[in-house]
Write a protein that holds these residues in place. Structure first.
Motif, PDB file in Angstrom:
ATOM      1  N   MET A   9       0.850  -1.189   0.000  1.00  0.00           N
ATOM      2  CA  MET A   9       0.000   0.000   0.000  1.00  0.00           C
ATOM      3  C   MET A   9       0.892   1.247   0.000  1.00  0.00           C
ATOM      4  SD  MET A   9      -3.122   0.998   2.638  1.00  0.00           S
ATOM      5  CE  MET A   9      -4.169  -0.359   2.114  1.00  0.00           C
ATOM      6  N   ARG A  10       0.483   2.250  -0.742  1.00  0.00           N
ATOM      7  CA  ARG A  10       1.235   3.500  -0.868  1.00  0.00           C
ATOM      8  C   ARG A  10       0.436   4.592  -0.143  1.00  0.00           C
ATOM      9  NH1 ARG A  10       5.135   5.934  -4.426  1.00  0.00           N
ATOM     10  NH2 ARG A  10       4.454   7.883  -5.397  1.00  0.00           N
ATOM     11  N   ILE A  11       1.048   5.186   0.882  1.00  0.00           N
ATOM     12  CA  ILE A  11       0.357   6.120   1.760  1.00  0.00           C
ATOM     13  C   ILE A  11       0.903   7.528   1.566  1.00  0.00           C
ATOM     14  CG2 ILE A  11      -0.375   6.572   4.140  1.00  0.00           C
ATOM     15  CD1 ILE A  11      -1.074   3.770   3.035  1.00  0.00           C
ATOM     16  N   GLY A  12       0.005   8.489   1.484  1.00  0.00           N
ATOM     17  CA  GLY A  12       0.396   9.886   1.427  1.00  0.00           C
ATOM     18  C   GLY A  12       0.193  10.544   2.786  1.00  0.00           C
ATOM     19  N   ILE A  13       1.138  11.373   3.196  1.00  0.00           N
ATOM     20  CA  ILE A  13       1.049  12.079   4.477  1.00  0.00           C
ATOM     21  C   ILE A  13       1.038  13.582   4.211  1.00  0.00           C
ATOM     22  CG2 ILE A  13       2.122  12.472   6.731  1.00  0.00           C
ATOM     23  CD1 ILE A  13       3.517   9.827   6.513  1.00  0.00           C
ATOM     24  N   LEU A  14       0.164  14.290   4.929  1.00  0.00           N
ATOM     25  CA  LEU A  14       0.137  15.748   4.815  1.00  0.00           C
ATOM     26  C   LEU A  14       0.074  16.377   6.193  1.00  0.00           C
ATOM     27  CD1 LEU A  14      -2.927  17.250   5.310  1.00  0.00           C
ATOM     28  CD2 LEU A  14      -3.447  15.743   3.384  1.00  0.00           C
ATOM     29  N   THR A  15       0.655  17.578   6.306  1.00  0.00           N
ATOM     30  CA  THR A  15       0.504  18.412   7.498  1.00  0.00           C
ATOM     31  C   THR A  15      -0.157  19.703   7.049  1.00  0.00           C
ATOM     32  OG1 THR A  15       2.772  19.255   7.197  1.00  0.00           O
ATOM     33  CG2 THR A  15       2.456  17.427   8.733  1.00  0.00           C
ATOM     34  N   SER A  16      -1.234  20.086   7.739  1.00  0.00           N
ATOM     35  CA  SER A  16      -2.022  21.221   7.280  1.00  0.00           C
ATOM     36  C   SER A  16      -2.364  22.134   8.442  1.00  0.00           C
ATOM     37  CB  SER A  16      -3.307  20.706   6.622  1.00  0.00           C
ATOM     38  OG  SER A  16      -4.107  21.778   6.155  1.00  0.00           O
ATOM     39  N   GLY A  17      -2.644  23.406   8.138  1.00  0.00           N
ATOM     40  CA  GLY A  17      -2.963  24.380   9.168  1.00  0.00           C
ATOM     41  C   GLY A  17      -1.703  24.947   9.790  1.00  0.00           C
ATOM     42  N   GLY A  18      -1.856  25.514  10.985  1.00  0.00           N
ATOM     43  CA  GLY A  18      -0.700  26.080  11.674  1.00  0.00           C
ATOM     44  C   GLY A  18       0.311  25.006  12.016  1.00  0.00           C
ATOM     45  N   ASP A  19       1.600  25.353  11.911  1.00  0.00           N
ATOM     46  CA  ASP A  19       2.629  24.369  12.256  1.00  0.00           C
ATOM     47  C   ASP A  19       2.695  24.223  13.773  1.00  0.00           C
ATOM     48  OD1 ASP A  19       3.837  26.988  12.494  1.00  0.00           O
ATOM     49  OD2 ASP A  19       5.706  25.937  12.859  1.00  0.00           O
ATOM     50  N   CYS A  20       3.443  23.224  14.213  1.00  0.00           N
ATOM     51  CA  CYS A  20       3.419  22.882  15.626  1.00  0.00           C
ATOM     52  C   CYS A  20       4.563  21.920  15.930  1.00  0.00           C
ATOM     53  CB  CYS A  20       2.054  22.272  15.895  1.00  0.00           C
ATOM     54  SG  CYS A  20       1.873  21.049  17.103  1.00  0.00           S
ATOM     55  N   PRO A  21       5.242  22.098  17.058  1.00  0.00           N
ATOM     56  CA  PRO A  21       6.318  21.168  17.411  1.00  0.00           C
ATOM     57  C   PRO A  21       5.793  19.743  17.561  1.00  0.00           C
ATOM     58  CG  PRO A  21       6.391  23.138  18.791  1.00  0.00           C
ATOM     59  CD  PRO A  21       5.095  23.170  18.060  1.00  0.00           C
ATOM     60  N   GLY A  22       6.453  18.785  16.923  1.00  0.00           N
ATOM     61  CA  GLY A  22       6.048  17.387  16.991  1.00  0.00           C
ATOM     62  C   GLY A  22       5.556  16.824  15.678  1.00  0.00           C
ATOM     63  N   LEU A  23       5.320  17.675  14.698  1.00  0.00           N
ATOM     64  CA  LEU A  23       4.825  17.186  13.402  1.00  0.00           C
ATOM     65  C   LEU A  23       5.807  16.210  12.770  1.00  0.00           C
ATOM     66  CD1 LEU A  23       3.355  20.486  11.908  1.00  0.00           C
ATOM     67  CD2 LEU A  23       2.066  18.407  12.416  1.00  0.00           C
ATOM     68  N   ASN A  24       7.091  16.526  12.842  1.00  0.00           N
ATOM     69  CA  ASN A  24       8.077  15.633  12.220  1.00  0.00           C
ATOM     70  C   ASN A  24       8.162  14.293  12.938  1.00  0.00           C
ATOM     71  OD1 ASN A  24       8.952  17.301  10.089  1.00  0.00           O
ATOM     72  ND2 ASN A  24      10.188  18.503  11.505  1.00  0.00           N
ATOM     73  N   ALA A  25       7.909  14.293  14.242  1.00  0.00           N
ATOM     74  CA  ALA A  25       7.912  13.030  14.983  1.00  0.00           C
ATOM     75  C   ALA A  25       6.752  12.143  14.544  1.00  0.00           C
ATOM     76  CB  ALA A  25       7.840  13.297  16.481  1.00  0.00           C
ATOM     77  N   VAL A  26       5.603  12.734  14.235  1.00  0.00           N
ATOM     78  CA  VAL A  26       4.472  11.958  13.709  1.00  0.00           C
ATOM     79  C   VAL A  26       4.863  11.312  12.382  1.00  0.00           C
ATOM     80  CG1 VAL A  26       2.086  12.015  12.899  1.00  0.00           C
ATOM     81  CG2 VAL A  26       2.769  13.454  14.803  1.00  0.00           C
ATOM     82  N   ILE A  27       5.442  12.116  11.504  1.00  0.00           N
ATOM     83  CA  ILE A  27       5.842  11.615  10.184  1.00  0.00           C
ATOM     84  C   ILE A  27       6.824  10.457  10.341  1.00  0.00           C
ATOM     85  CG2 ILE A  27       7.027  12.223   8.035  1.00  0.00           C
ATOM     86  CD1 ILE A  27       6.051  15.172   8.621  1.00  0.00           C
ATOM     87  N   ARG A  28       7.810  10.634  11.185  1.00  0.00           N
ATOM     88  CA  ARG A  28       8.803   9.574  11.401  1.00  0.00           C
ATOM     89  C   ARG A  28       8.148   8.310  11.943  1.00  0.00           C
ATOM     90  NH1 ARG A  28      11.503   8.020  16.000  1.00  0.00           N
ATOM     91  NH2 ARG A  28      13.498   6.899  15.679  1.00  0.00           N
ATOM     92  N   GLY A  29       7.288   8.462  12.970  1.00  0.00           N
ATOM     93  CA  GLY A  29       6.637   7.295  13.558  1.00  0.00           C
ATOM     94  C   GLY A  29       5.800   6.537  12.546  1.00  0.00           C
ATOM     95  N   ALA A  30       5.072   7.289  11.700  1.00  0.00           N
ATOM     96  CA  ALA A  30       4.233   6.647  10.693  1.00  0.00           C
ATOM     97  C   ALA A  30       5.069   5.900   9.661  1.00  0.00           C
ATOM     98  CB  ALA A  30       3.359   7.699  10.007  1.00  0.00           C
ATOM     99  N   VAL A  31       6.103   6.557   9.150  1.00  0.00           N
ATOM    100  CA  VAL A  31       6.925   5.944   8.092  1.00  0.00           C
ATOM    101  C   VAL A  31       7.649   4.702   8.609  1.00  0.00           C
ATOM    102  CG1 VAL A  31       8.932   6.296   6.603  1.00  0.00           C
ATOM    103  CG2 VAL A  31       7.168   8.074   6.770  1.00  0.00           C
ATOM    104  N   LEU A  32       8.260   4.807   9.778  1.00  0.00           N
ATOM    105  CA  LEU A  32       9.014   3.658  10.294  1.00  0.00           C
ATOM    106  C   LEU A  32       8.093   2.475  10.582  1.00  0.00           C
ATOM    107  CD1 LEU A  32      11.674   5.235  12.690  1.00  0.00           C
ATOM    108  CD2 LEU A  32      11.902   4.582  10.292  1.00  0.00           C
TER     109      LEU A  32
END
Length: 342
Positions: A1-24
């Motif tokens: 399965m090929r998954i797309g990830i997006l971050t939207s709205g105001g930025d916020c500390p921790g967004l990159n940690a979500v991306i990393r957790g999801a990808v790994l």
């Protein structure tokens, strides 16, 4: 399965940690592949993507901001917007499902799209901590810590000059940052959107602190509405969603306090500094766990759901549960803090 990830709205500390957790988790547990949409829903509508292999997320959990970029784009606006056109774009890109990381506006858009048949799961993000159906959102702890550090610094200069200091923090509709930062920093008054307060009461708290030899400290949410006023202070027009751009209530309060108490008063607006910098350890762990859990929702094909924190456990709830009500500061929590005022 090929998954797309997006971050939207105001930025916020921790967004990159979500991306990393999801990808790994997706790569190691399910052999998924990932792409990132640039700048939130804009990237989805325009098909602007880049690959997210494992090495791309290496070491990003400690970084602030978002490697994907963000925007306040409405997914239903424009010639490329709406469920049919977005689904056609996803099909063209070979993207099977989307993980949408965002706050109320982002998740409301995700719900409308899933209602129309798109395969989307959500991750709650807001420094305001105002999303219902989750105990805490990542980013709140970091924003609160930044506010406390700044207010601690304001207190030392206020005490040196025997001034009253007014610290304005973020919080459009709810006062969680003001409540927590104010209690942590020993504020003599905390003003939040949920509790209209008279100017006379504010003057009274300031005088009481000053009479005890203290330099009064007032912490106010940007969305605070003084008793008798019609709406929160706004002088900067509206945003892309038609909402007033808030900010500046501290500068309104300061001269009124000085005029009515005779105490020299200064105001500081913390503003977007609360969104920046590296996330706290709490937010890094919470964001990582939410990202990993979002992938499990995708694997279980639980479209239209959001991952949330209940106690110390991550649960899965319908998107509508997060959107039905704002999570406001309860009256009993404010009453608890109010004992410390003055």
């Amino acid at each position: 399965m090929r998954i797309g990830i997006l971050t939207s709205g105001g930025d916020c500390p921790g967004l990159n940690a979500v991306i990393r957790g999801a990808v790994l988790n997706g790569i190691k547990s399910h052999d998924f592949s990932f792409v990132g949409f640039r700048d939130g829903w804009r990237g989805v509508k325009e098909g602007d993507i880049f690959e997210l292999p494992r090495h791309q997320v290496r070491g990003i959990a400690k970084q602030g901001g978002t490697i994907l970029g963000t925007s306040r784009t409405n997914p239903f606006d424009g010639e490329n917007g709406g469920p049919e056109r977005i689904q056609a774009t996803l099909d063209r890109l070979g993207v099977d499902a989307v993980i949408a990381i965002g706050g109320e506006g982002t998740l409301a858009g995700a719900k409308r799209l899933t209602d129309a048949g798109l395969k989307i799961v959500g991750v709650p993000k807001t420094i305001d901590n105002d999303l219902d159906a989750t105990d805490y959102t990542f980013g709140f702890d970091t924003a609160n810590q930044i506010a406390v550090e700044a207010i601690d610094r304001l207190r030392t200069t206020g005490e040196s000059h025997h001034r009253c200091m007014v610290a304005e923090v973020m919080g459009r509709d709810v006062g969680w940052i003001a409540l927590h930062a104010g209690m942590a920093s020993g504020a003599h008054a905390i003003l939040i959107p949920e509790v209209p307060t008279s100017m006379e009461q504010i003057f009274g708290w300031v005088r009481e602190a000053h009479d005890r030899g203290r330099a009064p400290l007032v912490v106010v949410s940007e969305g605070f509405v003084p008793e008798g006023a019609d709406a929160a202070f706004s002088s900067r027009g509206v945003d892309s969603f038609g909402r007033p751009r808030l900010g500046g209530i501290g500068e309104v309060l300061a001269p009124l306090i000085e005029e009515n108490t005779g105490i020299e008063t200064r105001a500081t607006v913390l503003g977007h500094i609360q969104r920046g910098g590296v996330p706290t350890a709490f937010d890094r762990v919470l964001a990582t766990r939410l990202g990993m859990a979002a992938v499990e929702s995708v694997a279980a094909r639980q479209w239209g759901t959001m991952v949330s924190l209940h106690g110390t456990q991550i649960h899965r709830v319908p998107l509508r549960a997060a959107l039905d009500n704002l999570k406001r500061v309860p009256a009993e929590r404010y009453a608890e803090a109010r004992i410390l005022f003055g």
